[in-house]
Write a protein that holds these residues in place. Sequence first.
Motif, PDB file in Angstrom:
ATOM      1  N   ARG B  85      -0.641   6.218   1.658  1.00  0.00           N
ATOM      2  CA  ARG B  85      -1.736   5.540   2.371  1.00  0.00           C
ATOM      3  C   ARG B  85      -1.558   5.582   3.886  1.00  0.00           C
ATOM      4  O   ARG B  85      -2.516   5.392   4.619  1.00  0.00           O
ATOM      5  N   ASP B 296      -0.198  -1.126  -6.392  1.00  0.00           N
ATOM      6  CA  ASP B 296      -1.204  -0.502  -5.516  1.00  0.00           C
ATOM      7  C   ASP B 296      -1.743  -1.512  -4.505  1.00  0.00           C
ATOM      8  O   ASP B 296      -1.944  -1.189  -3.334  1.00  0.00           O
ATOM      9  N   ASP B 300      -1.530  -1.227  -0.623  1.00  0.00           N
ATOM     10  CA  ASP B 300      -2.766  -1.232   0.178  1.00  0.00           C
ATOM     11  C   ASP B 300      -2.645  -2.195   1.355  1.00  0.00           C
ATOM     12  O   ASP B 300      -3.002  -1.861   2.488  1.00  0.00           O
ATOM     13  N   ASP B 304      -2.591  -1.163   5.141  1.00  0.00           N
ATOM     14  CA  ASP B 304      -3.645  -1.654   6.041  1.00  0.00           C
ATOM     15  C   ASP B 304      -3.044  -2.225   7.315  1.00  0.00           C
ATOM     16  O   ASP B 304      -3.581  -2.028   8.411  1.00  0.00           O
TER      17      ASP B 304
END
Lengths: 205, 310
Positions: B85, B296, B300, B304
């Motif tokens: 990510r 997850d 995330d 972020d």
Amino acid sequence: MTSNLWPLFSGTLQLHETTFDLIKTRSGFQACLALFALAVLSKSLGEAGILYINRATKGQYLRGLLGSLAVLFFTALVWTGCIWLSCRYALGLTPDYRQVFAIVLVSYVPLIFSFLDIIPHLGLVVFKLLTIWGLLITITGLHREFGLTIGQGLACSAVGWVLFYVLNSAFGGAAEKVRLRLLGRDRWVNPKEAAVALLERELRR
Amino acid sequence: MTAYLWYGAALLGVIILAFALVAPFEALKWWSRDIDLTLPDSPQLDELENEDEHQCYVVYLTGIGGSGESLARREFGFLDRVKERAPGAVIITDVFPFSVTNNPLTGERTLAWFWAAMHKARLKAKSIFFEFWIGARNVCQVAVCSDPRYGPIYNLGIAKEVYQALLNHGYDPRQRKPIYLVGYSGGGQVALGAACYLTRLMSKVTVITVGGVFSSIPGLLLADRVHCLVGSRDRTVWLGPLLFPGRWPISPRSAWNKAKRRGKVSIVNMGPMIHSGKGDYFTRSVTLENGKTYADHTADVVADIINGER
């Protein structure tokens, strides 16, 4: 003397009033002094951390131990004086100074556990708890020997506490300087300041 | 039978007491005998490679279950997800947060054989008995980190090791790329401790605690931001506000309360996650209502923060 050590130790910690009869005998008083010496040794072990940080040598550690012994003994003498004076002038009693001194010495017995000061985080509260424990022992002793109520015992001990607070504010700095001189130092290393200074020196390289 | 239980409990108490008594001495010994803050020089500017590729550095500090040998598979899985990510982040996992010299429990130390045996046994038997010893030892180190007497020394050692690891992974202090310290459980305390010194660098230092148990420590004020990821079913995380008076509301001048007033701290509700085991922050087999796995979701949130979206 040795036969009195355990009864004195356990009885004091459990706040048994009858324990104070033991210290009236010669061997009981000797046992009391032995426990006091153990308490000093334990307290100095609790301070091992700060001595380690300061890279103290064995000689310095020994001098620190003797310094602690002298300071605690002097403290006990002054505290006894405060209680004795309070009993005499505030309550109109005429206690035996030696007897009061023995009670005060016994109140140092919980400090046998002060080596636990070294435990991280928890050690910070251990010494405070041990001091309160000692105060309770003093109050119990004063009640047993001179018939003082809890309030009176607390008040007499509090006089000593206030006097110490005043003395410490006035002469505490000087006393610490003398102690550091005894250890052959000008000041204790402040780990935080020293660590920041070291790191900044490296980062500037 | 009862007598044996009492003897067992007493023996356990004595062993834990011994752990606690010797806990500060690793850091104290390092400080008083072996301290060496010499760091390698920063790389030459023309030697720098992948300058644009590496946008930030993420240092992961494991929880109290870590033995320093390697991270758990679920932690690696989580970090892989973060990397997916936030591809510009360099993930660093080679700092063992419970040793001031980054020495794993199975490294060069007197009881290495014991820790190695415990580590092996817990992998085989998956029993809490073997987990307990490593956890107890590391909890004592967290206490050292949070103790105002030993903490400054301990945190300096950890900060030095983190800085060394950053340099090893290509960090150049002159480029001022942001640093993210991600601490799981007791690693959160160590991350905040390291932040006390790493914030002396010109880089922005952000701390992310995942189920973090930590005290009121100056790192809270010195870090650029502190994000606390907290699962609603995580009971362990409440040990921090319970055990450390600086985290109580009655200490308005503590670092924690000051940091909160200054808006430096954000608490992120992670949903019904627990602290450790099935259903914790790194679990792949349990999902939230929206169908996203816990692992997850945690990845995330962390990504972020790293990507500046929080």
